[in-house]
Design a protein around this motif. Structure first.
Motif, PDB file in Angstrom:
ATOM      1  N   GLY A 189       3.246  -0.982   3.860  1.00 20.90           N
ATOM      2  CA  GLY A 189       3.422   0.034   2.822  1.00 20.90           C
ATOM      3  C   GLY A 189       4.298   1.176   3.259  1.00 20.90           C
ATOM      4  N   ALA A 191      -7.625  -7.320   0.542  1.00 19.13           N
ATOM      5  CA  ALA A 191      -6.441  -6.921   1.311  1.00 19.13           C
ATOM      6  C   ALA A 191      -5.892  -8.093   2.109  1.00 19.13           C
ATOM      7  CB  ALA A 191      -6.789  -5.772   2.250  1.00 19.13           C
ATOM      8  N   CYS A 201      -6.803   0.978   1.289  1.00 16.94           N
ATOM      9  CA  CYS A 201      -6.112  -0.316   1.212  1.00 16.94           C
ATOM     10  C   CYS A 201      -6.685  -1.311   2.214  1.00 16.94           C
ATOM     11  CB  CYS A 201      -4.617  -0.134   1.469  1.00 16.94           C
ATOM     12  SG  CYS A 201      -3.708   0.693   0.143  1.00 16.94           S
ATOM     13  N   SER A 202      -6.906  -0.864   3.430  1.00 16.16           N
ATOM     14  CA  SER A 202      -7.364  -1.793   4.467  1.00 16.16           C
ATOM     15  C   SER A 202      -8.836  -2.162   4.314  1.00 16.16           C
ATOM     16  CB  SER A 202      -7.115  -1.190   5.859  1.00 16.16           C
ATOM     17  OG  SER A 202      -7.799   0.036   6.013  1.00 16.16           O
ATOM     18  N   CYS A 229       0.858  -1.184   0.000  1.00 16.94           N
ATOM     19  CA  CYS A 229       0.000   0.000   0.000  1.00 16.94           C
ATOM     20  C   CYS A 229       0.897   1.238   0.000  1.00 16.94           C
ATOM     21  CB  CYS A 229      -0.885  -0.020   1.248  1.00 16.94           C
ATOM     22  SG  CYS A 229      -2.066   1.339   1.342  1.00 16.94           S
ATOM     23  N   THR A 282      -5.319   6.883   1.880  1.00 20.19           N
ATOM     24  CA  THR A 282      -4.705   5.738   1.206  1.00 20.19           C
ATOM     25  C   THR A 282      -4.774   4.485   2.065  1.00 20.19           C
ATOM     26  OG1 THR A 282      -3.208   7.161  -0.049  1.00 20.19           O
ATOM     27  CG2 THR A 282      -2.591   4.859   0.170  1.00 20.19           C
ATOM     28  N   ILE A 290      -1.404  -4.956   6.543  1.00 21.00           N
ATOM     29  CA  ILE A 290      -1.266  -3.875   5.573  1.00 21.00           C
ATOM     30  C   ILE A 290       0.147  -3.312   5.719  1.00 21.00           C
ATOM     31  CG2 ILE A 290      -2.131  -1.657   4.757  1.00 21.00           C
ATOM     32  CD1 ILE A 290      -4.114  -3.976   4.467  1.00 21.00           C
TER      33      ILE A 290
END
Length: 581
Positions: free
Chosen positions: A141, A135, A129-130, A111, A125, A139
């Motif tokens: 990133g 997913a 993503c989550s 992510c 963001t 997570i």
């Protein structure tokens, strides 16, 4: 009959024909070259010193180089003719310091948000993503700017992420790649959510006023959380390597150094190479011991030698080792500095940074791996660690005699007294990441280090004047948005940001010529990476690794260099990318 072309370039000195035979041992290939490249402006070593009009390729190697008439005369009816219509040709470039596996995984599976992301943009963001049904559990990133928590008032970093994580554990890397930001669930799953959590050696768990971890983990403290993230599969890592290999080719890179490689990654590189997915030469620095390994229990050098031999292939060299000696000179203040960092509301005592390897272990290990003919890279982001690493190299030279150049990675701060030692000790300054122009991470560094020495960063011209060897690498995805070398080449000449139209410079006195800048990605990089016999220049007997450019950098405005996207990249005599692909 083959068409013979001429190319008249006023004021250009052509290099002489070097050979008209391709060698496999000492045998002469009588059937003619497989391919000839003609009607080009060929800079054999990328510098402006000499120019040819074409070259021949036989069995993936350069078998002749010279003018159009001579090269054309070598062709037979079976020879492929590549007429470039006057386009510019450079040897393939080499990135001497990057993290392709991390970068490929980041692109494919993580992510991501830009270094410039605001708290609102970052939260949006991570929330998206989550909330995605596909997913993964964790997570992962990044990357947040080094000064993110200096410039933004966030009372609880972990609770900030809790609000947008939809029940997932979240771990985000900073722009340097040294520090992590985790939410409460990630801390809980890692057993470090309470006030009783202990700092590891070489790291710090940042805490709130009550002593509870606030979600920021510096240096080796990051590993307390990262070690709980489910590992990527072998297949995922192979795909990441294949993706980055293609990306590197598109930027004109035909070789790179992976600055830290563990055994599963070595396996993935070998598999990618066997499957024909690795269209670059890869120097793989094996990851050495760290402070997590008790002194005296490090793996013996023989184990690293065995790995190097196991994974050796035409495209892979793993007889290389990486040591992390310190951290980074950003707001975290973890790089080892000779003089103390600045003080502020959060740092009543400036401190001198963090030494990650005990001095005796460093000296013993550098000497042992040097004796074993390994290429050595030492992470030295502060002038204190640079000095200590040079001391270790001096010890190795006394014990072993001359050896491979030991590269000091991120050696942006160097004491004036230590600059001459690079040449005398055979050390190389590994200038990465691309930080020699104004940008946000530079602001964080200057604030932490303090002026006037904060701006005395990346003494490129001084080191070159002292006869030091320099190489360059993106360090991507750490502090670099991609693995593209062209903006960095331009900025070494201008010391300006390559695309913000500002006249602001960063220590402009250290600007160097375009010829000198190009050598950092060609002949110098090839020498340090052990590839000078096959790469770094176009010469008879070397591999036909070359790029076709849309402009001639030597006859264009320097500001145009950062926009270069090669029209073609060739590796081992075969075209691997084209602008038309």
């Amino acid at each position: 009959m083959k068409k013979r072309l001429t190319l008249a370039k006023a004021g250009v000195m052509l290099v002489p024909l070097l050979s008209i035979s391709a060698c496999e041992g000492d045998s002469v290939v009588a059937s003619g070259p497989d391919t000839i490249v003609i009607n080009a402006t060929v800079y054999p070593d990328a510098s402006s010193g000499s120019v040819a009009e074409g070259f021949a390729i036989t069995e993936s190697k350069i078998s002749a180089i010279g003018d159009v008439a001579t090269i054309s005369a070598l062709a037979t009816e079976d020879t492929a003719v590549v007429d470039l219509g006057g386009a510019t040709v450079f040897p393939g470039l080499l990135d001497a310091h990057s993290h392709p596996v991390w970068g490929g995984r980041k692109l494919l599976y993580e992510c991501n948000f830009p270094f410039s992301a605001t708290p609102e943009e970052l939260a949006k963001t991570i929330g998206e993503c989550s909330a995605d049904d596909s997913a993964p559990e964790w997570i992962v990133g990044g990357q947040w700017d080094s000064n993110f928590f200096v410039d933004n008032d966030i009372s609880s970093p972990r609770e900030f992420l809790d609000a947008v994580s939809h029940g997932h554990p979240v771990v985000l890397s900073d722009d340097s790649g040294h520090h992590s930001w985790a939410n409460t669930k990630a801390l809980q799953l890692s057993g470090i959510a309470g006030a009783d959590a202990e700092d590891p050696e070489g790291g710090e768990i940042v805490r709130d006023a009550a002593g509870v971890p606030n979600g920021i983990l510096l240096e080796y403290a990051s590993k307390l959380v990262e070690s709980n993230i489910p590992p990527y599969s072998h297949e995922q890592t192979v795909a990441a390597i294949a993706a980055v290999s293609e990306i590197a080719n598109r930027f004109g890179l035909t070789a790179f150094a992976e600055a830290r490689t563990d055994v599963p990654e070595l396996d993935a590189y070998a598999d990618a190479d066997q499957k024909g997915l690795l269209t670059v030469r890869a120097l793989l620095y094996q990851q050495s011991f760290s402070l997590e390994v008790p002194a005296g229990s490090e793996l013996p050098v023989s184990d690293y030698i065995a790995r190097a031999e196991e994974y050796q292939s035409p495209n892979i060299d793993a007889r290389a080792i990486k040591f992390f000696l310190d951290g980074v000179p950003t707001a975290s203040r973890t790089a080892m500095m000779i003089e103390a960092y600045t003080t502020d509301a959060n740092h009543s005592n400036g401190g001198h940074g963090t030494q990650m390897i005990p001095t005796d272990s460093l000296f013993d290990s550098v000497s042992a791996f040097d004796a074993a003919d390994f290429r050595i890279k030492i992470h030295t982001a502060g002038d204190g660690s640079v000095r200590l690493a040079l001391d270790a190299i001096e010890g190795a030279r006394k014990a072993n005699g001359p050896g491979h150049a030991v590269t000091l990675a991120h050696a942006g701060y160097v004491s004036d007294a230590d600059i001459p030692r690079f040449k005398s000790l055979g050390a190389a300054a590994d200038f990465s990441p691309y930080l020699w122009y104004p940008r946000p991470i530079i602001n964080s560094v200057i604030q932490a280090v303090g002026e006037p020495r904060g701006s005395k960063y990346w003494p490129t011209k001084d080191l070159l004047a002292a006869g030091a060897t320099l190489v360059a690498g993106s360090d991507w995805p750490s502090a670099a948005i991609d693995i593209n070398p062209w903006p960095a080449i331009e900025s070494l000449v201008t010391r300006k940001h390559y695309n913000n139209a500002s006249d602001e410079t960063f220590w402009a006195e250290q600007a160097i010529s375009l010829d000198d800048a190009l050598t950092l990605w060609t002949s110098e990089a090839a020498e340090v990476m052990g590839l000078s016999a096959v790469a770094g220049s176009l010469a008879v007997g070397k591999s036909a690794d070359f790029i076709v450019l849309p402009i001639d950098p030597h006859r264009s405005d320097i500001e145009a260099v950062s926009d270069i996207v090669p029209e073609q990249t060739w590796f081992r005599g075969e075209r691997v990318t084209s602008a038309q692909d």
